[in-house]
Design a protein around this motif. Structure first.
Motif, PDB file in Angstrom:
ATOM      1  N   ARG A  37     -30.578  44.837  77.361  1.00 34.49           N
ATOM      2  CA  ARG A  37     -29.906  45.517  78.485  1.00 34.49           C
ATOM      3  C   ARG A  37     -28.402  45.290  78.332  1.00 34.49           C
ATOM      4  O   ARG A  37     -27.836  44.368  78.929  1.00 34.49           O
ATOM      5  CB  ARG A  37     -30.411  44.985  79.837  1.00 34.49           C
ATOM      6  CG  ARG A  37     -31.883  45.308  80.096  1.00 34.49           C
ATOM      7  CD  ARG A  37     -32.357  44.806  81.447  1.00 34.49           C
ATOM      8  NE  ARG A  37     -33.761  45.087  81.651  1.00 34.49           N
ATOM      9  CZ  ARG A  37     -34.240  46.212  82.183  1.00 34.49           C
ATOM     10  NH1 ARG A  37     -33.410  47.145  82.596  1.00 34.49           N
ATOM     11  NH2 ARG A  37     -35.546  46.391  82.326  1.00 34.49           N
ATOM     12  N   PRO A  38     -27.724  46.145  77.545  1.00 27.96           N
ATOM     13  CA  PRO A  38     -26.324  45.889  77.193  1.00 27.96           C
ATOM     14  C   PRO A  38     -25.366  45.810  78.378  1.00 27.96           C
ATOM     15  O   PRO A  38     -24.598  44.852  78.486  1.00 27.96           O
ATOM     16  CB  PRO A  38     -25.979  47.073  76.278  1.00 27.96           C
ATOM     17  CG  PRO A  38     -27.281  47.533  75.726  1.00 27.96           C
ATOM     18  CD  PRO A  38     -28.276  47.304  76.820  1.00 27.96           C
ATOM     19  N   SER A  39     -25.381  46.796  79.246  1.00 25.41           N
ATOM     20  CA  SER A  39     -24.406  46.828  80.342  1.00 25.41           C
ATOM     21  C   SER A  39     -24.549  45.621  81.257  1.00 25.41           C
ATOM     22  O   SER A  39     -23.554  44.976  81.618  1.00 25.41           O
ATOM     23  CB  SER A  39     -24.567  48.115  81.152  1.00 25.41           C
ATOM     24  OG  SER A  39     -24.312  49.246  80.351  1.00 25.41           O
ATOM     25  N   GLU A  40     -25.785  45.306  81.622  1.00 31.48           N
ATOM     26  CA  GLU A  40     -26.019  44.186  82.524  1.00 31.48           C
ATOM     27  C   GLU A  40     -25.639  42.851  81.882  1.00 31.48           C
ATOM     28  O   GLU A  40     -25.047  41.976  82.537  1.00 31.48           O
ATOM     29  CB  GLU A  40     -27.486  44.151  82.961  1.00 31.48           C
ATOM     30  CG  GLU A  40     -27.943  45.349  83.775  1.00 31.48           C
ATOM     31  CD  GLU A  40     -28.392  46.526  82.906  1.00 31.48           C
ATOM     32  OE1 GLU A  40     -28.028  46.543  81.705  1.00 31.48           O
ATOM     33  OE2 GLU A  40     -29.100  47.405  83.429  1.00 31.48           O
ATOM     34  N   SER A  41     -25.955  42.694  80.594  1.00 33.80           N
ATOM     35  CA  SER A  41     -25.668  41.438  79.908  1.00 33.80           C
ATOM     36  C   SER A  41     -24.177  41.230  79.714  1.00 33.80           C
ATOM     37  O   SER A  41     -23.649  40.132  79.951  1.00 33.80           O
ATOM     38  CB  SER A  41     -26.375  41.406  78.553  1.00 33.80           C
ATOM     39  OG  SER A  41     -27.773  41.491  78.709  1.00 33.80           O
ATOM     40  N   LEU A  42     -23.470  42.268  79.292  1.00 39.67           N
ATOM     41  CA  LEU A  42     -22.033  42.139  79.087  1.00 39.67           C
ATOM     42  C   LEU A  42     -21.303  41.841  80.388  1.00 39.67           C
ATOM     43  O   LEU A  42     -20.319  41.092  80.404  1.00 39.67           O
ATOM     44  CB  LEU A  42     -21.474  43.415  78.447  1.00 39.67           C
ATOM     45  CG  LEU A  42     -21.352  43.393  76.923  1.00 39.67           C
ATOM     46  CD1 LEU A  42     -22.703  43.138  76.255  1.00 39.67           C
ATOM     47  CD2 LEU A  42     -20.741  44.690  76.401  1.00 39.67           C
ATOM     48  N   ALA A  43     -21.779  42.407  81.497  1.00 40.19           N
ATOM     49  CA  ALA A  43     -21.148  42.134  82.787  1.00 40.19           C
ATOM     50  C   ALA A  43     -21.263  40.662  83.179  1.00 40.19           C
ATOM     51  O   ALA A  43     -20.411  40.139  83.902  1.00 40.19           O
ATOM     52  CB  ALA A  43     -21.786  43.012  83.869  1.00 40.19           C
ATOM     53  N   ILE A  44     -22.286  39.992  82.676  1.00 40.50           N
ATOM     54  CA  ILE A  44     -22.474  38.570  82.976  1.00 40.50           C
ATOM     55  C   ILE A  44     -21.718  37.694  81.981  1.00 40.50           C
ATOM     56  O   ILE A  44     -21.037  36.737  82.372  1.00 40.50           O
ATOM     57  CB  ILE A  44     -23.972  38.216  82.968  1.00 40.50           C
ATOM     58  CG1 ILE A  44     -24.683  38.890  84.157  1.00 40.50           C
ATOM     59  CG2 ILE A  44     -24.183  36.699  83.026  1.00 40.50           C
ATOM     60  CD1 ILE A  44     -26.192  38.730  84.141  1.00 40.50           C
ATOM     61  N   PHE A  45     -21.794  38.023  80.691  1.00 44.98           N
ATOM     62  CA  PHE A  45     -21.256  37.136  79.660  1.00 44.98           C
ATOM     63  C   PHE A  45     -19.756  37.312  79.407  1.00 44.98           C
ATOM     64  O   PHE A  45     -19.032  36.322  79.230  1.00 44.98           O
ATOM     65  CB  PHE A  45     -22.001  37.360  78.339  1.00 44.98           C
ATOM     66  CG  PHE A  45     -23.403  36.838  78.329  1.00 44.98           C
ATOM     67  CD1 PHE A  45     -23.679  35.538  78.717  1.00 44.98           C
ATOM     68  CD2 PHE A  45     -24.457  37.647  77.923  1.00 44.98           C
ATOM     69  CE1 PHE A  45     -24.984  35.054  78.702  1.00 44.98           C
ATOM     70  CE2 PHE A  45     -25.754  37.175  77.903  1.00 44.98           C
ATOM     71  CZ  PHE A  45     -26.016  35.869  78.294  1.00 44.98           C
ATOM     72  N   ILE A  46     -19.275  38.548  79.352  1.00 41.41           N
ATOM     73  CA  ILE A  46     -17.904  38.793  78.901  1.00 41.41           C
ATOM     74  C   ILE A  46     -16.843  38.122  79.786  1.00 41.41           C
ATOM     75  O   ILE A  46     -15.930  37.474  79.260  1.00 41.41           O
ATOM     76  CB  ILE A  46     -17.630  40.303  78.778  1.00 41.41           C
ATOM     77  CG1 ILE A  46     -18.543  40.926  77.734  1.00 41.41           C
ATOM     78  CG2 ILE A  46     -16.167  40.557  78.408  1.00 41.41           C
ATOM     79  CD1 ILE A  46     -18.329  40.424  76.330  1.00 41.41           C
ATOM     80  N   PRO A  47     -16.905  38.243  81.125  1.00 45.92           N
ATOM     81  CA  PRO A  47     -15.872  37.582  81.928  1.00 45.92           C
ATOM     82  C   PRO A  47     -15.786  36.085  81.670  1.00 45.92           C
ATOM     83  O   PRO A  47     -14.687  35.523  81.548  1.00 45.92           O
ATOM     84  CB  PRO A  47     -16.310  37.889  83.370  1.00 45.92           C
ATOM     85  CG  PRO A  47     -17.118  39.130  83.262  1.00 45.92           C
ATOM     86  CD  PRO A  47     -17.843  39.030  81.961  1.00 45.92           C
TER      87      PRO A  47
END
Length: 379
Positions: free
Chosen positions: A91-101
């Motif tokens: 789930r790319p969008s959901e995962s990046l929203a959690i990890f990237i910041p």
């Protein structure tokens, strides 16, 4: 219900993995035990995260975030990067929203006037240029182990995330600017090169959007969601899977071109400057060090050792490292305008898809041949 039981099992499984990782502090980094654990983890978690529904996936992803924020375990880095990549691909969008910041804050220090805005992280596509996005941005004062830990995890979170990476264009460029041109640490430069390669491949590769072993219509049914674990390990007819492919869109190709123009052109310019200056120095030893006109945006070419300027050997390493990763990912770029590559578009797509099935979903560490003409510490 079976769904809640599966969620509980997933959390217990992750706890067991974390316990194993914590005990890896006693083993040799890069040894056989570490590689064996990483191989098993990768083979399990790719399947595991693909089977999770949205609530279970979010809970598992936040559990991963808690672990990586409280632990830096170099011996478990290969396994952790596989875990985060499995979550991101599912789930790319959901995962990046959690990890990237989180990963961005661990790597980058913003100017005081930008710190307030960084707390509310942007999730809209950025149109900022690399020059404006990197003004006043520096690496945090983390240790080498911490920097490599977070930089490697960022690289694998972005690998295979498709168009979701476009929401973080400025952040990606900022991190690359601060790490790819590190003046001292070769390991950071090397990891930053892998980050650049992973982002380029993510943007331009044609590959399956998921790794599920059942057709999408069947996967979305309530019956399958309740009993999906019963199908694990079943033989399937691959022709019936109705595979959905990631085809690069115009925005993805534009960002890939921006990265190539920004970092590839700089590497070529720096390389030409080094060669020119070395040629001039051999004929005129008293010549002064050459600098880029208009400022210090590029590296100084100075054969003398300096605490503020990297050695020529280090500058060469950065140039070749950047170009190597560009070329390694560039083999998948589309043909230039006016070229047909000697094959029809249909044949090209068919060949690319076949290559994707065979290769691109296997985890590839940065194990390509190094530059033999540089001394041993740069291997």
């Amino acid at each position: 219900s079976s769904t809640s039981m599966f969620g509980d099992w997933v959390m217990q499984f992750l706890d067991r993995l974390f316990s194993i990782f914590a005990n890896q502090l006693e083993i040799e980094t890069g040894g056989k035990i570490e590689l064996m654990i990483a191989t098993v983890v990768k083979s399990i978690t790719d399947v595991l995260f693909q089977q999770m529904d949205a609530p279970i996936h979010e809970e598992a992803t936040r559990k991963l975030l808690t672990f990586v924020s409280n632990n830096v375990i170099p011996q478990a880095l290969t396994s952790m990067r596989s875990l985060l990549n499995s979550a991101s691909v599912a789930r790319p969008s959901e995962s990046l929203a959690i990890f990237i910041p989180f990963l961005y804050r661990k790597l980058i220090t913003l100017p005081d006037n930008n710190k307030k805005s960084s707390s509310s992280f942007s999730t809209t596509p950025s149109s900022s240029s690399s020059s404006s996005s990197t003004t006043g941005v520096t690496l945090t004062h983390a240790t080498e182990s911490e920097t490599l830990w977070y930089l490697t995890l960022l690289s694998d979170v972005l690998r295979g995330a498709n168009a979701a990476v476009l929401k973080y264009k400025t952040e990606i460029i900022n991190v690359l600017q601060c790490t790819l041109y590190h003046k001292e640490n070769v390991k950071i430069v090397k990891t930053a090169g892998q980050l650049l390669e992973n982002v380029l491949k993510t943007l331009v590769l044609t590959r399956p959007l998921d790794l599920r072993s059942v057709p999408s219509s069947f996967y979305a049914s309530d019956d399958f969601k309740a009993t999906h674990y019963k199908t694990w390990g079943d033989q399937v007819n691959f022709k019936s899977l109705d595979v959905k492919w990631h085809i690069p869109n115009a925005d993805e190709l534009a960002f890939a071109s921006q990265l190539i123009d920004t970092f590839g052109q700089r590497a070529l310019t720096d390389l030409e400057r080094i060669i020119s200056h070395q040629s001039a120095s051999s004929s005129a030893p008293a010549s002064a060090p050459m600098k880029e006109d208009g400022g210090d945006d590029h590296m100084d070419v100075d054969t003398a050792s300096s605490s503020s300027s990297p050695s020529v050997k280090h500058q060469l390493y950065i140039c070749f490292r950047t170009l190597r990763h560009m070329l390694w990912s560039g083999c998948t770029l589309p043909y230039a305008e006016g070229e047909d590559g000697g094959a029809s578009q249909a044949k090209a797509e068919e060949a690319e898809q076949e290559a994707t099935r065979k290769a691109h979903w296997h985890h590839q560490d940065d194990d390509h041949e190094e530059f033999p003409f540089l001394e041993v510490e740069y291997k």
